[in-house]
Enzyme design. Structure first.
Site, short mmCIF file in Angstrom:
data_model
loop_
_atom_site.label_atom_id
_atom_site.label_comp_id
_atom_site.label_asym_id
_atom_site.label_seq_id
_atom_site.Cartn_x
_atom_site.Cartn_y
_atom_site.Cartn_z
N HIS A 56 19.93 8.58 -10.12
CA HIS A 56 20.44 9.52 -9.30
C HIS A 56 19.22 10.84 -9.21
CE1 HIS A 56 24.34 11.39 -8.27
NE2 HIS A 56 23.79 12.03 -7.69
N GLU B 147 28.73 5.73 -13.38
CA GLU B 147 27.61 6.55 -13.89
C GLU B 147 27.87 7.48 -15.15
OE1 GLU B 147 25.19 9.88 -11.40
OE2 GLU B 147 25.67 8.26 -10.45
N ARG C 77 28.15 8.20 -3.07
CA ARG C 77 28.79 8.20 -4.51
C ARG C 77 29.02 6.73 -4.98
NH1 ARG C 77 27.09 12.44 -5.27
NH2 ARG C 77 28.17 14.43 -5.71
#
Length: 317
Positions: free
Chosen positions: A283, A265, A236
């Site tokens: 991602h 993000e 993450r």
């Protein structure tokens, strides 16, 4: 028939599987749910199938009138859901482990290779017309064979990465984890992340997100790394202090980084984008149709079991 909201478009096979058991509403937007949408979902649906950046924080659960009894998260990571707040309101939370393991480990290997061998930088040079032809000292990178990979977080994904590195590239494996792991490959557990960073040629971050790991990786870890070493993050984004990472890359404290996730993000700092020694992916960890289908089927099975009165196979505890 129980009413279910699916928060983003999913593969049609998954939608069809859900429709076989439930009255399904699919939200058409690919963007995260807004607070008002999340509150309405809790009030109007028996279950919700949310995903990354649908931020069900404690404030979303305030007040009463919740019809929803389960949040069947699409994804293994669930740090965007306040599980304690959900549980306090009688709402079960589930996730989709297992289905994501190999795909995420493959993206880690993609980033390791791209960063170590300067693949992104080389492609930009070629596409920009800057390649003048092969020569013996052109774009020399890091050869992975026999090097040491340090894995922070030795869960399913960390172990899958370790196997690929050890058996595929002959790399030595060291790791940092809260507890000793019984592994089927040679690996040494390190006492701290800094100790691991000092010995590894490649550092890979594979821990869950959440308050306990926020900014786990910062300036001290980067300064402990060797100047030729590369840093890889497939966990993450907010586990890493992005400002400290940019500083380490700019100053040559580390040789390069490969990232699939970002602290804020989908916003990526222009300073990070400008760095030639940073490989940046949008991602892509589980971005393969069969993987997303498997994740969706797990989420649907969690819903099916719950409303059938059985224990969901992947309840978050």
């Amino acid at each position: 028939m129980s009413r279910i909201l699916i928060s983003r478009p999913l593969p049609q096979t998954v939608i069809a599987a859900a429709e076989a058991h439930f009255d399904v509403e699919v939200r058409e937007s690919t963007l995260p749910m807004k607070p008002g949408e999340m509150r309405a979902a809790l009030a109007l649906h028996d279950g919700v199938l949310p995903t990354l950046r649908d931020d069900f924080d404690a404030g979303i659960f305030e007040g009463g009138g919740h019809r929803c009894k389960i949040l069947a998260n699409f994804g293994v990571g669930y740090n965007h859901i306040d599980v304690a707040a959900a549980r306090a309101r009688g709402i079960t939370v589930t996730n989709t482990p297992g289905a994501v393991t190999d795909a995420t480990a493959d993206i880690a290997m993609t980033l390791i290779l791209m960063s170590a061998r300067r693949a992104g930088e080389g492609e930009r040079m070629l596409r920009g017309g800057g390649w003048e032809g092969w020569h013996p000292t052109q774009m020399l990178g890091l050869h992975l064979g026999g090097k040491t990979v340090g894995i922070v977080g030795m869960g399913r994904i960390g172990q899958a990465i370790a196997k690929r590195c050890h058996y595929g590239f002959g790399m030595k494996v060291i790791y940092q984890n809260r507890s000793e792991k019984d592994l089927d490959l040679p690996a040494e557990r390190m006492e701290s992340v800094e100790a691991l960073a000092a010995r590894a040629d490649v550092v890979v971050l594979a821990v869950p997100g959440g308050p306990a790991t926020h900014h786990l990786i910062g300036a001290e870890v980067f300064e402990a790394m060797q100047p030729h070493a590369h840093f890889i993050n497939i966990s993450r984004g907010d586990v890493v202090d992005e400002t400290a990472l940019i500083a380490a890359l700019k100053s040559g404290v580390i040789a390069g980084a490969g990232l699939d996730v970002y602290e804020f993000e989908p916003k990526v700092p222009p300073a990070l984008i400008a760095l030639e020694n940073a490989v940046l992916l949008p991602h892509l960890g589980t971005a393969a149709l069969e993987v997303r289908e498997a994740m969706g089927m797990l989420a649907v099975e969690n819903l099916r079991a719950f409303f059938a009165g059985d224990a969901p196979p992947n309840a978050v505890t």
